[in-house]
Motif scaffolding. Structure first.
Motif, PDB file in Angstrom:
ATOM      1  N   LEU A  15      -3.659 -13.774  -1.852  1.00  0.00           N
ATOM      2  CA  LEU A  15      -4.941 -13.342  -2.406  1.00  0.00           C
ATOM      3  C   LEU A  15      -5.584 -12.243  -1.561  1.00  0.00           C
ATOM      4  CD1 LEU A  15      -6.426 -16.747  -3.605  1.00  0.00           C
ATOM      5  CD2 LEU A  15      -5.361 -14.943  -4.984  1.00  0.00           C
ATOM      6  N   LEU A  16      -5.447 -12.332  -0.239  1.00  0.00           N
ATOM      7  CA  LEU A  16      -5.957 -11.262   0.627  1.00  0.00           C
ATOM      8  C   LEU A  16      -5.183  -9.964   0.416  1.00  0.00           C
ATOM      9  CD1 LEU A  16      -6.661 -13.183   3.959  1.00  0.00           C
ATOM     10  CD2 LEU A  16      -8.337 -12.261   2.338  1.00  0.00           C
ATOM     11  N   ALA A  17      -3.877 -10.071   0.242  1.00  0.00           N
ATOM     12  CA  ALA A  17      -3.057  -8.884  -0.025  1.00  0.00           C
ATOM     13  C   ALA A  17      -3.436  -8.264  -1.367  1.00  0.00           C
ATOM     14  CB  ALA A  17      -1.577  -9.253  -0.003  1.00  0.00           C
ATOM     15  N   ALA A  18      -3.708  -9.109  -2.354  1.00  0.00           N
ATOM     16  CA  ALA A  18      -4.133  -8.603  -3.657  1.00  0.00           C
ATOM     17  C   ALA A  18      -5.477  -7.886  -3.550  1.00  0.00           C
ATOM     18  CB  ALA A  18      -4.213  -9.747  -4.667  1.00  0.00           C
ATOM     19  N   ALA A  19      -6.387  -8.442  -2.773  1.00  0.00           N
ATOM     20  CA  ALA A  19      -7.697  -7.805  -2.589  1.00  0.00           C
ATOM     21  C   ALA A  19      -7.557  -6.461  -1.884  1.00  0.00           C
ATOM     22  CB  ALA A  19      -8.620  -8.734  -1.801  1.00  0.00           C
ATOM     23  N   HIS A  20      -6.711  -6.420  -0.854  1.00  0.00           N
ATOM     24  CA  HIS A  20      -6.473  -5.173  -0.125  1.00  0.00           C
ATOM     25  C   HIS A  20      -5.873  -4.112  -1.048  1.00  0.00           C
ATOM     26  CE1 HIS A  20      -5.225  -2.389   2.987  1.00  0.00           C
ATOM     27  NE2 HIS A  20      -3.970  -2.517   2.598  1.00  0.00           N
ATOM     28  N   ALA A  21      -4.918  -4.499  -1.857  1.00  0.00           N
ATOM     29  CA  ALA A  21      -4.297  -3.555  -2.779  1.00  0.00           C
ATOM     30  C   ALA A  21      -5.278  -3.126  -3.869  1.00  0.00           C
ATOM     31  CB  ALA A  21      -3.045  -4.169  -3.393  1.00  0.00           C
ATOM     32  N   LEU A  22      -6.140  -4.024  -4.304  1.00  0.00           N
ATOM     33  CA  LEU A  22      -7.132  -3.677  -5.313  1.00  0.00           C
ATOM     34  C   LEU A  22      -8.101  -2.626  -4.785  1.00  0.00           C
ATOM     35  CD1 LEU A  22      -8.311  -4.189  -8.125  1.00  0.00           C
ATOM     36  CD2 LEU A  22      -9.690  -6.009  -7.108  1.00  0.00           C
ATOM     37  N   VAL A  23      -8.515  -2.790  -3.535  1.00  0.00           N
ATOM     38  CA  VAL A  23      -9.405  -1.792  -2.927  1.00  0.00           C
ATOM     39  C   VAL A  23      -8.693  -0.432  -2.873  1.00  0.00           C
ATOM     40  CG1 VAL A  23     -10.532  -1.123  -0.768  1.00  0.00           C
ATOM     41  CG2 VAL A  23     -10.777  -3.449  -1.635  1.00  0.00           C
ATOM     42  N   SER A  24      -7.427  -0.435  -2.524  1.00  0.00           N
ATOM     43  CA  SER A  24      -6.665   0.822  -2.485  1.00  0.00           C
ATOM     44  C   SER A  24      -6.561   1.444  -3.872  1.00  0.00           C
ATOM     45  CB  SER A  24      -5.256   0.582  -1.937  1.00  0.00           C
ATOM     46  OG  SER A  24      -5.303   0.169  -0.605  1.00  0.00           O
ATOM     47  N   ALA A  25      -6.329   0.621  -4.877  1.00  0.00           N
ATOM     48  CA  ALA A  25      -6.223   1.134  -6.243  1.00  0.00           C
ATOM     49  C   ALA A  25      -7.558   1.705  -6.716  1.00  0.00           C
ATOM     50  CB  ALA A  25      -5.752   0.036  -7.185  1.00  0.00           C
ATOM     51  N   LEU A  26      -8.642   1.025  -6.399  1.00  0.00           N
ATOM     52  CA  LEU A  26      -9.964   1.503  -6.803  1.00  0.00           C
ATOM     53  C   LEU A  26     -10.349   2.782  -6.073  1.00  0.00           C
ATOM     54  CD1 LEU A  26     -11.905  -1.866  -7.094  1.00  0.00           C
ATOM     55  CD2 LEU A  26     -10.999  -0.433  -8.945  1.00  0.00           C
ATOM     56  N   ARG A  27      -9.832   2.964  -4.873  1.00  0.00           N
ATOM     57  CA  ARG A  27     -10.097   4.190  -4.111  1.00  0.00           C
ATOM     58  C   ARG A  27      -9.111   5.301  -4.460  1.00  0.00           C
ATOM     59  NH1 ARG A  27     -10.200   3.118   1.896  1.00  0.00           N
ATOM     60  NH2 ARG A  27     -11.060   5.217   1.919  1.00  0.00           N
ATOM     61  N   ASP A  28      -8.239   5.044  -5.430  1.00  0.00           N
ATOM     62  CA  ASP A  28      -7.258   6.016  -5.912  1.00  0.00           C
ATOM     63  C   ASP A  28      -6.286   6.443  -4.805  1.00  0.00           C
ATOM     64  OD1 ASP A  28      -6.062   7.433  -7.916  1.00  0.00           O
ATOM     65  OD2 ASP A  28      -7.383   9.167  -7.764  1.00  0.00           O
ATOM     66  N   ARG A  29      -5.811   5.461  -4.052  1.00  0.00           N
ATOM     67  CA  ARG A  29      -4.847   5.702  -2.970  1.00  0.00           C
ATOM     68  C   ARG A  29      -3.475   5.183  -3.379  1.00  0.00           C
ATOM     69  NH1 ARG A  29      -7.848   8.767   0.518  1.00  0.00           N
ATOM     70  NH2 ARG A  29      -9.818   7.756   0.909  1.00  0.00           N
ATOM     71  N   ALA A  30      -2.458   5.838  -2.878  1.00  0.00           N
ATOM     72  CA  ALA A  30      -1.088   5.378  -3.119  1.00  0.00           C
ATOM     73  C   ALA A  30      -0.763   4.234  -2.154  1.00  0.00           C
ATOM     74  CB  ALA A  30      -0.105   6.523  -2.921  1.00  0.00           C
ATOM     75  N   MET A  31       0.309   3.533  -2.457  1.00  0.00           N
ATOM     76  CA  MET A  31       0.764   2.448  -1.588  1.00  0.00           C
ATOM     77  C   MET A  31       1.225   3.029  -0.260  1.00  0.00           C
ATOM     78  SD  MET A  31       3.695  -0.271  -2.460  1.00  0.00           S
ATOM     79  CE  MET A  31       4.619  -0.981  -1.142  1.00  0.00           C
ATOM     80  N   GLY A  32       0.917   2.336   0.833  1.00  0.00           N
ATOM     81  CA  GLY A  32       1.288   2.828   2.155  1.00  0.00           C
ATOM     82  C   GLY A  32       1.907   1.741   3.014  1.00  0.00           C
ATOM     83  N   VAL A  33       2.035   2.045   4.284  1.00  0.00           N
ATOM     84  CA  VAL A  33       2.656   1.126   5.238  1.00  0.00           C
ATOM     85  C   VAL A  33       1.888  -0.197   5.363  1.00  0.00           C
ATOM     86  CG1 VAL A  33       3.324   0.849   7.662  1.00  0.00           C
ATOM     87  CG2 VAL A  33       3.750   3.012   6.504  1.00  0.00           C
ATOM     88  N   PRO A  34       0.552  -0.198   5.387  1.00  0.00           N
ATOM     89  CA  PRO A  34      -0.139  -1.494   5.470  1.00  0.00           C
ATOM     90  C   PRO A  34       0.217  -2.439   4.316  1.00  0.00           C
ATOM     91  CG  PRO A  34      -1.680   0.269   5.949  1.00  0.00           C
ATOM     92  CD  PRO A  34      -0.416   0.912   5.483  1.00  0.00           C
ATOM     93  N   HIS A  35       0.414  -1.889   3.138  1.00  0.00           N
ATOM     94  CA  HIS A  35       0.813  -2.726   2.006  1.00  0.00           C
ATOM     95  C   HIS A  35       2.196  -3.326   2.242  1.00  0.00           C
ATOM     96  CE1 HIS A  35      -2.121   0.102   0.125  1.00  0.00           C
ATOM     97  NE2 HIS A  35      -2.568  -1.044  -0.377  1.00  0.00           N
ATOM     98  N   LEU A  36       3.097  -2.517   2.763  1.00  0.00           N
ATOM     99  CA  LEU A  36       4.448  -3.018   3.043  1.00  0.00           C
ATOM    100  C   LEU A  36       4.439  -4.095   4.118  1.00  0.00           C
ATOM    101  CD1 LEU A  36       6.553   0.270   2.933  1.00  0.00           C
ATOM    102  CD2 LEU A  36       6.486  -1.568   1.238  1.00  0.00           C
ATOM    103  N   VAL A  37       3.595  -3.930   5.120  1.00  0.00           N
ATOM    104  CA  VAL A  37       3.500  -4.932   6.188  1.00  0.00           C
ATOM    105  C   VAL A  37       3.004  -6.262   5.621  1.00  0.00           C
ATOM    106  CG1 VAL A  37       2.253  -5.535   8.300  1.00  0.00           C
ATOM    107  CG2 VAL A  37       3.209  -3.248   8.040  1.00  0.00           C
ATOM    108  N   VAL A  38       1.966  -6.196   4.798  1.00  0.00           N
ATOM    109  CA  VAL A  38       1.422  -7.423   4.216  1.00  0.00           C
ATOM    110  C   VAL A  38       2.454  -8.081   3.302  1.00  0.00           C
ATOM    111  CG1 VAL A  38      -0.357  -8.319   2.679  1.00  0.00           C
ATOM    112  CG2 VAL A  38      -0.960  -6.680   4.430  1.00  0.00           C
ATOM    113  N   LEU A  39       3.161  -7.274   2.517  1.00  0.00           N
ATOM    114  CA  LEU A  39       4.201  -7.840   1.653  1.00  0.00           C
ATOM    115  C   LEU A  39       5.346  -8.428   2.478  1.00  0.00           C
ATOM    116  CD1 LEU A  39       4.357  -5.255  -1.249  1.00  0.00           C
ATOM    117  CD2 LEU A  39       3.533  -7.604  -1.351  1.00  0.00           C
ATOM    118  N   GLY A  40       5.651  -7.824   3.623  1.00  0.00           N
ATOM    119  CA  GLY A  40       6.677  -8.381   4.507  1.00  0.00           C
ATOM    120  C   GLY A  40       6.266  -9.721   5.076  1.00  0.00           C
ATOM    121  N   VAL A  41       4.999  -9.839   5.478  1.00  0.00           N
ATOM    122  CA  VAL A  41       4.482 -11.121   5.979  1.00  0.00           C
ATOM    123  C   VAL A  41       4.530 -12.167   4.869  1.00  0.00           C
ATOM    124  CG1 VAL A  41       2.390 -12.289   6.778  1.00  0.00           C
ATOM    125  CG2 VAL A  41       3.051 -10.095   7.774  1.00  0.00           C
ATOM    126  N   LEU A  42       4.132 -11.768   3.663  1.00  0.00           N
ATOM    127  CA  LEU A  42       4.166 -12.689   2.535  1.00  0.00           C
ATOM    128  C   LEU A  42       5.596 -13.138   2.236  1.00  0.00           C
ATOM    129  CD1 LEU A  42       2.523 -14.102   0.332  1.00  0.00           C
ATOM    130  CD2 LEU A  42       2.821 -12.053  -1.073  1.00  0.00           C
TER     131      LEU A  42
END
Length: 121
Positions: A14-41
């Motif tokens: 849920l925290l990863a989803a919130a982080h990605a949602l903020v990125s999507a709302l800010r019109d940002r592409a996926m980056g390394v922080p997203h990959l790190v969180v997905l790796g932890v998950l």
């Protein structure tokens, strides 16, 4: 299933989803922080799979074993597929894919708990 590990997985998803949602709302592409969180998950999901198979091999287990094993293996594919799709989509929709993937993981873990407890088989 281990309730503590399942709860940790749900919170991280849920925290990863919130982080990605903020990125999507800010019109940002996926980056390394997203990959790190997905790796932890994914690491947490692998630990859950190991614990689940060990408990299935022991004395306990759900009544719907095949369904539980399907969920246990299927949930491992979601973060990997989400990361791949998110990397291919270089617009705001890349993090949007991550949002959906993380929410799907959280729902699948809840469903696995229901199957294990026998309340939703």
């Amino acid at each position: 299933m281990t309730d503590v590990l399942a709860t940790v997985i749900i919170v991280v998803a849920l925290l990863a989803a919130a982080h990605a949602l903020v990125s999507a709302l800010r019109d940002r592409a996926m980056g390394v922080p997203h990959l790190v969180v997905l790796g932890v998950l994914e690491a947490l999901l692998v630990a859950q799979a190991v614990v689940g198979f060990v408990k299935l091999g022991g004395d306990g287990g759900p009544g719907a074993t095949a369904t539980f094993v399907g969920y246990l293996l299927g949930v491992l594919l979601i973060p990997v597929a989400g990361a791949g799709w998110g990397l291919l989509e270089r617009s705001r929709y890349g993090p949007g894919v991550i949002v959906v993937a993380c929410l799907a993981v959280a729902v699948m873990i809840v469903r696995m708990q229901q199957i294990w407890d026998g309340t939703g088989a």
